[in-house]
Scaffold this active site. Structure first.
Site, PDB file in Angstrom:
ATOM      1  CG  ASP A  14      29.956   2.925  18.606  1.00 58.44           C
ATOM      2  OD1 ASP A  14      30.716   2.658  19.552  1.00 58.44           O
ATOM      3  OD2 ASP A  14      30.329   3.542  17.590  1.00 58.44           O
ATOM      4  CG  ASP A  19      30.033   6.129  15.604  1.00 62.74           C
ATOM      5  OD1 ASP A  19      30.534   6.553  16.667  1.00 62.74           O
ATOM      6  OD2 ASP A  19      30.184   4.958  15.192  1.00 62.74           O
ATOM      7  CG  ASN A  43      31.009   5.530  21.175  1.00 60.18           C
ATOM      8  OD1 ASN A  43      32.126   5.439  21.662  1.00 60.18           O
ATOM      9  ND2 ASN A  43      30.816   5.832  19.908  1.00 60.18           N
ATOM     10  CB  THR A 127      32.018   4.035  12.574  1.00 62.98           C
ATOM     11  OG1 THR A 127      30.589   4.110  12.691  1.00 62.98           O
ATOM     12  CG2 THR A 127      32.443   4.422  11.165  1.00 62.98           C
ATOM     13  CG  PHE A 168      36.052   1.958  22.626  1.00 68.40           C
ATOM     14  CD1 PHE A 168      34.923   1.977  21.814  1.00 68.40           C
ATOM     15  CD2 PHE A 168      35.890   1.783  23.990  1.00 68.40           C
ATOM     16  CE1 PHE A 168      33.649   1.847  22.353  1.00 68.40           C
ATOM     17  CE2 PHE A 168      34.621   1.644  24.554  1.00 68.40           C
ATOM     18  CZ  PHE A 168      33.508   1.666  23.732  1.00 68.40           C
ATOM     19  CG  ASN A 169      35.209   1.036  17.418  1.00 62.98           C
ATOM     20  OD1 ASN A 169      34.412   1.319  18.308  1.00 62.98           O
ATOM     21  ND2 ASN A 169      35.418   1.827  16.374  1.00 62.98           N
ATOM     22  CG  HIS A 241      38.904   8.212  16.550  1.00 63.20           C
ATOM     23  ND1 HIS A 241      40.260   7.989  16.566  1.00 63.20           N
ATOM     24  CD2 HIS A 241      38.610   8.771  17.744  1.00 63.20           C
ATOM     25  CE1 HIS A 241      40.772   8.389  17.723  1.00 63.20           C
ATOM     26  NE2 HIS A 241      39.794   8.873  18.463  1.00 63.20           N
ATOM     27  CG  ASP A 242      33.743   6.437  14.202  1.00 61.55           C
ATOM     28  OD1 ASP A 242      32.875   6.607  15.076  1.00 61.55           O
ATOM     29  OD2 ASP A 242      34.650   5.583  14.289  1.00 61.55           O
TER      30      ASP A 242
HETATM   31  O1  RIB Z   1      38.510   4.406  19.311  1.00 64.25           O
HETATM   32  C1  RIB Z   1      37.634   5.257  18.640  1.00 64.25           C
HETATM   33  C2  RIB Z   1      36.343   4.565  18.331  1.00 64.25           C
HETATM   34  O2  RIB Z   1      35.664   4.257  19.537  1.00 64.25           O
HETATM   35  C3  RIB Z   1      35.372   5.454  17.542  1.00 64.25           C
HETATM   36  O3  RIB Z   1      34.621   4.630  16.701  1.00 64.25           O
HETATM   37  C4  RIB Z   1      34.498   6.049  18.602  1.00 64.25           C
HETATM   38  O4  RIB Z   1      33.182   6.366  18.115  1.00 64.25           O
HETATM   39  C5  RIB Z   1      34.404   4.916  19.575  1.00 64.25           C
HETATM   40  O5  RIB Z   1      33.405   4.044  19.121  1.00 64.25           O
HETATM   41 CA    CA Z   2      32.197   4.741  16.745  1.00 69.28          CA
END
Ligand code: RIB
Ligand code: CA
Length: 317
Positions: A14, A19, A43, A127, A168-169, A241-242
């Protein structure tokens, strides 16, 4: 990771700045063969992240079509990241125009075709919310043997980031995450345990500008933009993160990885989306390998090296 043949990859995400940077790392590694890019809402809305997917593919000269995934989670209502990644979902850099139209196939159809047609089992790097991956597993359980591994950025064994318990994901589509962790396919989980350690600092990413190539300049611009929001939240650098979900595949030696069985909580006002390690491998076969640590300096060096591979000069210290 020693392979004679290139490893087929599906990139599902996303984008989203992190990403996009994860995909730079995947495209830079000659051991990977990116077979498909699939967009998932997260996102930002599907329309925005899908457009970003096409522009990233053009930036990286990936001669592949982008397939759109689901606009909303399997059951939950869509929860986007708002302006966290800017209005477009990938603000901060001028990107090339898309070179291909969107695929006429859906993300699930494209993923299924790639799995069917691939001689070797495929790695899926997810991701964003795991919505597309779960939809694929529900629609085509017969293709599970063609999935070598699903490497995700998602979850956290100790904390969340969107709430104090949920990342979040996962929180975006907990049902999808639950399906993935219970599907019986190998999962590599890059949760907040490692990704909140995967920090790059301004003085480090400024070095990218001495590489003098468009990809390096674009990554530096993305990091400049993304750092503004993170600084407001008290971060001194950018949490990548990704990118962990890609580098944990290509360079596992710089990470700490443990086998465990992860489950996802689906209910509770304060617990929905929580991921936890329910059993260690010795008690029952592990369904998941969780990444819990990394060598940060080596992580940053690999990112700079990947950006250098797109051409240009030496990094000035
Ligand atoms: O929590 C981080 C994740 O949430 C990452 O994948 C960032 O791109 C958002 O999607
Ligand atoms: Ca992401």
């Amino acid at each position: 990771m020693n392979t004679e043949r290139k490893i087929p990859l599906i990139l599902d995400g996303d984008p989203g700045h992190d990403d996009a940077i994860a995909w730079v790392l995947a495209a830079a590694d000659p051991r990977f063969d990116i077979r498909a890019i699939t967009a998932v809402a997260g996102n930002q809305t599907l329309a925005k992240v899908a457009e970003n997917c096409r522009k990233i593919a053009a930036l990286l000269h990936l001669d592949i079509e982008v397939a759109k995934g689901r606009e909303v989670p399997l059951i939950a209502d869509l929860m986007t990241g708002g302006d966290y990644h800017g209005e477009t979902g990938l603000d901060g850099a001028d990107l090339p125009a898309p070179e291909h139209p969107f695929s006429s196939r859906s993300a699930v159809e494209m993923m299924a075709d790639v799995l069917r047609e691939s001689e070797d089992p495929v790695i899926i790097v997810a991701t964003g919310p795991q919505t597309n991956v779960a939809a694929l597993l529900l629609a085509h359980p017969e293709l599970k043997p063609k999935i070598r591994l699903v490497s995700i950025m998602g979850g956290g064994l100790r904390n969340g980031n969107w709430t104090s318990t949920a990342e979040f994901n996962i929180l975006n589509d907990p049902e999808a995450a639950w399906i993935l962790f219970h599907a019986g396919v190998p999962v590599l989980m890059c949760g907040l345990d490692v990704t909140e350690q995967a920090i790059i600092y301004p003085e480090e990413w400024q070095k990218l500008r001495s590489l003098h190539n468009r990809v390096a300049d674009t990554v530096a611009a993305w990091l400049d933009f993304f750092s503004i929001k993170l600084k407001e939240l008290g971060w001194e650098g950018v949490t990548l993160h990704d990118p962990c979900a890609v580098l944990a595949l290509s360079h596992p030696e710089i990470f700490t990885i443990k086998e465990c069985n992860v489950d996802v909580v689906l209910d509770g006002e304060y617990t929905r989306g929580l991921t936890m390690c329910t059993r260690t491998a010795k008690e029952q076969p592990a369904s998941c390998r969780a990444v819990t640590g990394l060598d940060r300096e080596k992580f940053v060096a690999l990112l700079i090296e990947a950006c250098r591979s797109f051409g240009g000069g030496e990094v000035t210290e």
